[in-house]
Design an enzyme around this catalytic site. Structure first.
Site, PDB file in Angstrom:
ATOM      1  N   MET A  18     -58.459  32.912 -29.958  1.00 23.15           N
ATOM      2  CA  MET A  18     -59.145  32.645 -28.689  1.00 23.15           C
ATOM      3  C   MET A  18     -59.265  33.933 -27.880  1.00 23.15           C
ATOM      4  O   MET A  18     -59.535  33.883 -26.675  1.00 23.15           O
ATOM      5  CB  MET A  18     -58.406  31.582 -27.902  1.00 23.15           C
ATOM      6  N   GLY A  24     -49.558  40.183 -31.833  1.00 26.39           N
ATOM      7  CA  GLY A  24     -49.410  39.026 -32.723  1.00 26.39           C
ATOM      8  C   GLY A  24     -50.701  38.821 -33.516  1.00 26.39           C
ATOM      9  O   GLY A  24     -50.688  38.647 -34.737  1.00 26.39           O
ATOM     10  N   HIS A  25     -51.830  38.859 -32.798  1.00 30.77           N
ATOM     11  CA  HIS A  25     -53.128  38.742 -33.479  1.00 30.77           C
ATOM     12  C   HIS A  25     -53.319  39.902 -34.469  1.00 30.77           C
ATOM     13  O   HIS A  25     -53.825  39.710 -35.570  1.00 30.77           O
ATOM     14  CB  HIS A  25     -54.271  38.779 -32.463  1.00 30.77           C
ATOM     15  N   GLN A  52     -60.188  21.894 -27.288  1.00 33.30           N
ATOM     16  CA  GLN A  52     -58.744  21.777 -27.489  1.00 33.30           C
ATOM     17  C   GLN A  52     -57.966  21.869 -26.187  1.00 33.30           C
ATOM     18  O   GLN A  52     -56.743  21.857 -26.193  1.00 33.30           O
ATOM     19  CB  GLN A  52     -58.238  22.807 -28.506  1.00 33.30           C
ATOM     20  N   LYS A 140     -46.059  31.136 -34.812  1.00 36.39           N
ATOM     21  CA  LYS A 140     -45.679  30.809 -33.433  1.00 36.39           C
ATOM     22  C   LYS A 140     -46.178  29.410 -33.095  1.00 36.39           C
ATOM     23  O   LYS A 140     -45.522  28.638 -32.435  1.00 36.39           O
ATOM     24  CB  LYS A 140     -46.253  31.817 -32.439  1.00 36.39           C
ATOM     25  N   MET A 175     -45.038  36.924 -28.377  1.00 37.69           N
ATOM     26  CA  MET A 175     -46.302  37.388 -27.807  1.00 37.69           C
ATOM     27  C   MET A 175     -47.257  36.224 -27.656  1.00 37.69           C
ATOM     28  O   MET A 175     -47.313  35.351 -28.528  1.00 37.69           O
ATOM     29  CB  MET A 175     -46.923  38.447 -28.696  1.00 37.69           C
ATOM     30  N   SER A 177     -51.188  35.167 -25.435  1.00 40.41           N
ATOM     31  CA  SER A 177     -52.198  35.527 -24.431  1.00 40.41           C
ATOM     32  C   SER A 177     -51.803  34.955 -23.076  1.00 40.41           C
ATOM     33  O   SER A 177     -52.171  35.489 -22.033  1.00 40.41           O
ATOM     34  CB  SER A 177     -53.562  34.979 -24.846  1.00 40.41           C
TER      35      SER A 177
HETATM   36  P1  AMP Z   1     -54.593  32.061 -30.089  1.00 45.29           P
HETATM   37  O1  AMP Z   1     -55.565  33.162 -29.788  1.00 45.29           O
HETATM   38  O2  AMP Z   1     -53.437  31.999 -29.153  1.00 45.29           O
HETATM   39  O3  AMP Z   1     -55.276  30.735 -30.320  1.00 45.29           O
HETATM   40  O4  AMP Z   1     -53.938  32.433 -31.481  1.00 45.29           O
HETATM   41  C1  AMP Z   1     -54.721  32.773 -32.590  1.00 45.29           C
HETATM   42  C2  AMP Z   1     -53.820  32.919 -33.783  1.00 45.29           C
HETATM   43  O5  AMP Z   1     -52.844  33.912 -33.523  1.00 45.29           O
HETATM   44  C3  AMP Z   1     -53.040  31.638 -34.113  1.00 45.29           C
HETATM   45  O6  AMP Z   1     -52.973  31.487 -35.515  1.00 45.29           O
HETATM   46  C4  AMP Z   1     -51.680  31.906 -33.540  1.00 45.29           C
HETATM   47  O7  AMP Z   1     -50.642  31.212 -34.184  1.00 45.29           O
HETATM   48  C5  AMP Z   1     -51.562  33.395 -33.778  1.00 45.29           C
HETATM   49  N1  AMP Z   1     -50.563  33.973 -32.870  1.00 45.29           N
HETATM   50  C6  AMP Z   1     -50.547  33.889 -31.524  1.00 45.29           C
HETATM   51  N2  AMP Z   1     -49.459  34.511 -31.029  1.00 45.29           N
HETATM   52  C7  AMP Z   1     -48.780  34.989 -32.105  1.00 45.29           C
HETATM   53  C8  AMP Z   1     -47.554  35.722 -32.264  1.00 45.29           C
HETATM   54  N3  AMP Z   1     -46.815  36.082 -31.225  1.00 45.29           N
HETATM   55  N4  AMP Z   1     -47.165  36.025 -33.517  1.00 45.29           N
HETATM   56  C9  AMP Z   1     -47.916  35.661 -34.590  1.00 45.29           C
HETATM   57  N5  AMP Z   1     -49.059  34.977 -34.501  1.00 45.29           N
HETATM   58  C10 AMP Z   1     -49.487  34.640 -33.277  1.00 45.29           C
END
Ligand code: AMP
Length: 271
Positions: A18, A24-25, A52, A140, A175, A177
């Site tokens: 997102m 993390g990303h 979502q 995570k 980590m 967002s």
């Molecule tokens: P998001 O942008 O938060 O929807 O996350 C996109 C992807 O990044 C998802 O697969 C999350 O699980 C992964 N993600 C987010 N934060 C972390 C983190 N700290 N460590 C590993 N993967 C992460």
């Protein structure tokens, strides 16, 4: 996006996000690159998926630092960014959904009704559009990863799902967002989430295997953080996500807390 994907000769990896990219990303992107190699392509999707988010959640204020995200992707060697506009993935009269009906019931699914319907639907749509060979997700969001694996298995989607361990700040905070919402004071208090999970794992390593006692110890440690409320904290089976009473190796303690108006999640594996 389809034309760009079709022009790729090697394997194609998709990293759905997102945006508001953090390390993390970037770990997901690196893992994707490792797997597809130099001849393959890494696609990062950046889309704040409206379906979502529940009513009253943070859809409107979710960070969207597009220029920074684009730069980070370039620096990380991403081949293609798929960045649809806000309503871009859904027709006005969209009426088809993908539900996973068992793993989605508890944990975040219980406190965010409709959340995983939105996640499954958008991930299924991204798979149809990008047609990747592999897709990379973070541990995570442990429940999300389990649900995506189930969806892919149940619907015979020809995509290999790869999980990547949670990346953390030096002080242990996972980590996210959403960490950008935290005031400096809240940022400090938020550490108690990780501390609580570590407390439980230490106790388990010393021989305490009763879920109730591990949960109380974790909750007590978490609530030492000022202004924190616990949304849920459970020990679950790593595959079925059903609550476990006797905690064996491999079980997962997953928690969601609220600190001010920010909701944070984290988990730990007993091993
Ligand atoms: P998001 O942008 O938060 O929807 O996350 C996109 C992807 O990044 C998802 O697969 C999350 O699980 C992964 N993600 C987010 N934060 C972390 C983190 N700290 N460590 C590993 N993967 C992460």
């Amino acid at each position: 996006m389809r034309r760009a994907a079709a022009a790729v000769e090697g394997p194609l990896a998709l990293v759905p996000t997102m945006g508001a990219l953090h390390d993390g990303h970037l770990a997901l992107i690196q893992r994707a690159r490792q797997i597809v190699g130099a001849s393959g392509a890494v696609v990062v999707s950046i889309y704040v998926n409206p379906t979502q988010f529940g009513a009253g959640e943070d859809l409107a204020r979710y960070p969207r630092p597009w220029a920074t995200d684009r730069r980070k992707c370039a620096e990380a060697g991403v081949d293609i960014i798929f960045h649809p506009e806000a309503g871009g993935l859904y027709c006005d009269d969209h009426s088809t959904w993908v539900y996973e009906e068992v793993l989605s019931r508890g944990l975040c699914g219980a406190s965010r009704p409709g959340h995983f319907r939105g996640v499954c639907t958008v991930v299924a749509k991204l798979f149809m559009i990008v047609q990747p060979d592999i897709a990379v997700f973070g541990q995570k969001d442990y429940q999300q990863l389990a649900i995506i694996r189930r969806m892919v298995r149940d619907l015979d989607m020809p995509v290999k799902i790869i999980g990547v361990p949670t990346q953390r700040e030096p002080d242990g905070l996972a980590m996210s967002s959403r960490n950008t919402y935290l005031s400096p004071q809240e940022r400090t208090e938020a550490l108690s989430l990780r501390r609580g999970l570590l407390t439980a794992r230490e106790l388990w390593r010393k021989g305490e295997h009763a879920a109730t006692r591990l949960q109380s110890a974790a909750k007590k440690a978490i609530l030492k953080g000022n202004g924190i409320t616990i949304d849920y904290l459970e020990v679950v089976n790593p595959k079925t996500l059903q609550p476990e009473r006797h905690v064996q190796r491999g079980c997962v303690m997953a928690a969601a807390i609220k600190i001010g108006s920010t909701r944070l999640i984290d988990n730990i594996i007993f091993q």
